[in-house]
Design an enzyme around this catalytic site. Structure first.
Site, PDB file in Angstrom:
ATOM      1  N   ASN A   1      22.937  38.871  44.940  1.00  0.00           N
ATOM      2  CA  ASN A   1      23.417  40.124  44.399  1.00  0.00           C
ATOM      3  C   ASN A   1      24.687  39.808  43.879  1.00  0.00           C
ATOM      4  O   ASN A   1      25.470  38.990  44.384  1.00  0.00           O
ATOM      5  CB  ASN A   1      23.623  41.207  45.240  1.00  0.00           C
ATOM      6  CG  ASN A   1      24.249  42.485  44.525  1.00  0.00           C
ATOM      7  OD1 ASN A   1      23.718  42.867  43.367  1.00  0.00           O
ATOM      8  ND2 ASN A   1      25.185  42.787  45.301  1.00  0.00           N
TER       9      ASN A   1
ATOM     10  N   HIS B   1      28.551  41.219  42.554  1.00  0.00           N
ATOM     11  CA  HIS B   1      29.295  42.354  42.963  1.00  0.00           C
ATOM     12  C   HIS B   1      30.683  42.168  42.223  1.00  0.00           C
ATOM     13  O   HIS B   1      31.449  41.032  42.217  1.00  0.00           O
ATOM     14  CB  HIS B   1      29.567  42.542  44.364  1.00  0.00           C
ATOM     15  CG  HIS B   1      30.101  43.647  44.871  1.00  0.00           C
ATOM     16  ND1 HIS B   1      29.782  44.619  44.874  1.00  0.00           N
ATOM     17  CD2 HIS B   1      31.741  43.691  45.296  1.00  0.00           C
ATOM     18  CE1 HIS B   1      30.591  45.732  45.232  1.00  0.00           C
ATOM     19  NE2 HIS B   1      31.618  45.064  45.457  1.00  0.00           N
TER      20      HIS B   1
HETATM   21  C1  GRF Z   1      28.119  44.179  37.135  1.00  0.00           C
HETATM   22  O1  GRF Z   1      29.646  44.117  37.146  1.00  0.00           O
HETATM   23  C2  GRF Z   1      27.686  44.241  38.605  1.00  0.00           C
HETATM   24  O2  GRF Z   1      28.168  43.554  39.573  1.00  0.00           O
HETATM   25  C3  GRF Z   1      28.102  45.757  38.642  1.00  0.00           C
HETATM   26  O3  GRF Z   1      27.351  46.327  37.559  1.00  0.00           O
HETATM   27  C4  GRF Z   1      27.488  45.628  36.616  1.00  0.00           C
HETATM   28  C5  GRF Z   1      26.175  45.116  35.855  1.00  0.00           C
HETATM   29  O4  GRF Z   1      26.419  44.796  34.658  1.00  0.00           O
HETATM   30  N1  GRF Z   1      27.321  46.069  39.960  1.00  0.00           N
HETATM   31  P1  GRF Z   1      25.203  44.651  33.629  1.00  0.00           P
HETATM   32  O5  GRF Z   1      24.091  45.644  33.911  1.00  0.00           O
HETATM   33  O6  GRF Z   1      24.601  43.126  33.892  1.00  0.00           O
HETATM   34  O7  GRF Z   1      25.797  44.585  32.295  1.00  0.00           O
END
Ligand code: GRF
Length: 193
Positions: free
Chosen positions: A100, A102
């Site tokens: 994942n 984050h």
């Molecule tokens: C990322 O910053 C991820 O870490 C967070 O949501 C965002 C997702 O971005 N949980 P995307 O959908 O890949 O543009």
């Protein structure tokens, strides 16, 4: 790959995977909701997509079983969660290795509002973390992190955008290395081969 939002991390992985030397391919994209840009991006790229909504199942366990079956159909070597806003269950985690991404330097600011929480706390440095997924919320062993300075004028959107730029590059790097060379886990330490 599992998404719930705009899918810019997905787009970065798809770009990287155009080079055969990258050594990894996205085989399918799943989501927990319809109508998101992440799924539209996958469809434009000609990838299979699927949606498994929690609300369509009588229990979280049934949802987890359905998600597991959907993902298993594509035989992934690694499941990548990028902005996927659901915690998968035991069955899923027993079946697939999963990372994942984050938008904070874990273990600081886990959860769904990491960028806002970091800003509210007043940190001078935040960043992003790619970690293996375990049964907790953003608690799995850390694979890699990059720091991002917080600027005085930052709001949640501006800081998140700067974090996301770094996060995409980190995710592409880590997923490529994991798929090309493998990895090992020793307690909380993850070693990329
Ligand atoms: C990322 O910053 C991820 O870490 C967070 O949501 C965002 C997702 O971005 N949980 P995307 O959908 O890949 O543009």
């Amino acid at each position: 790959m599992l998404v719930s939002g705009t899918g810019t991390n997905l787009a970065a992985l798809l770009d990287a995977a155009r080079d055969p030397a990258y050594g990894a391919q996205v085989v399918a994209v799943g989501a927990d909701r319809d109508g998101i840009e992440g799924l539209a991006r996958a469809e434009r790229a000609g990838l299979p997509t699927f949606v498994v909504r929690v609300s369509d199942y009588t229990s979280r366990d049934d949802w987890d079983a359905a998600l597991t079956e959907q993902v298993a159909a594509y035989h992934p070597d690694l499941v990548v969660s990028a902005g996927f806003m659901k915690v998968v269950g035991k069955r899923f985690l027993e079946r697939f290795p999963m990372v994942n991404t984050h938008p904070a330097l874990l273990p600081a600011f886990p959860g769904a509002h990491a960028v806002r929480d970091a800003l509210d706390y007043g940190v001078a440095v935040s960043g992003c973390t790619v970690h293996l997924v375990d049964a907790g919320v953003d608690t799995g062993p850390i694979v890699a992190q990059v720091a991002v300075d917080v600027r005085a004028e930052d709001d949640e959107a501006s800081l998140h955008e700067r974090i996301k730029a770094v996060e995409r590059a980190l995710l592409v790097d880590v997923v490529g290395r994991m798929c090309r060379n493998g990895w090992s886990v020793n307690g909380r330490k993850v070693e990329l081969s």
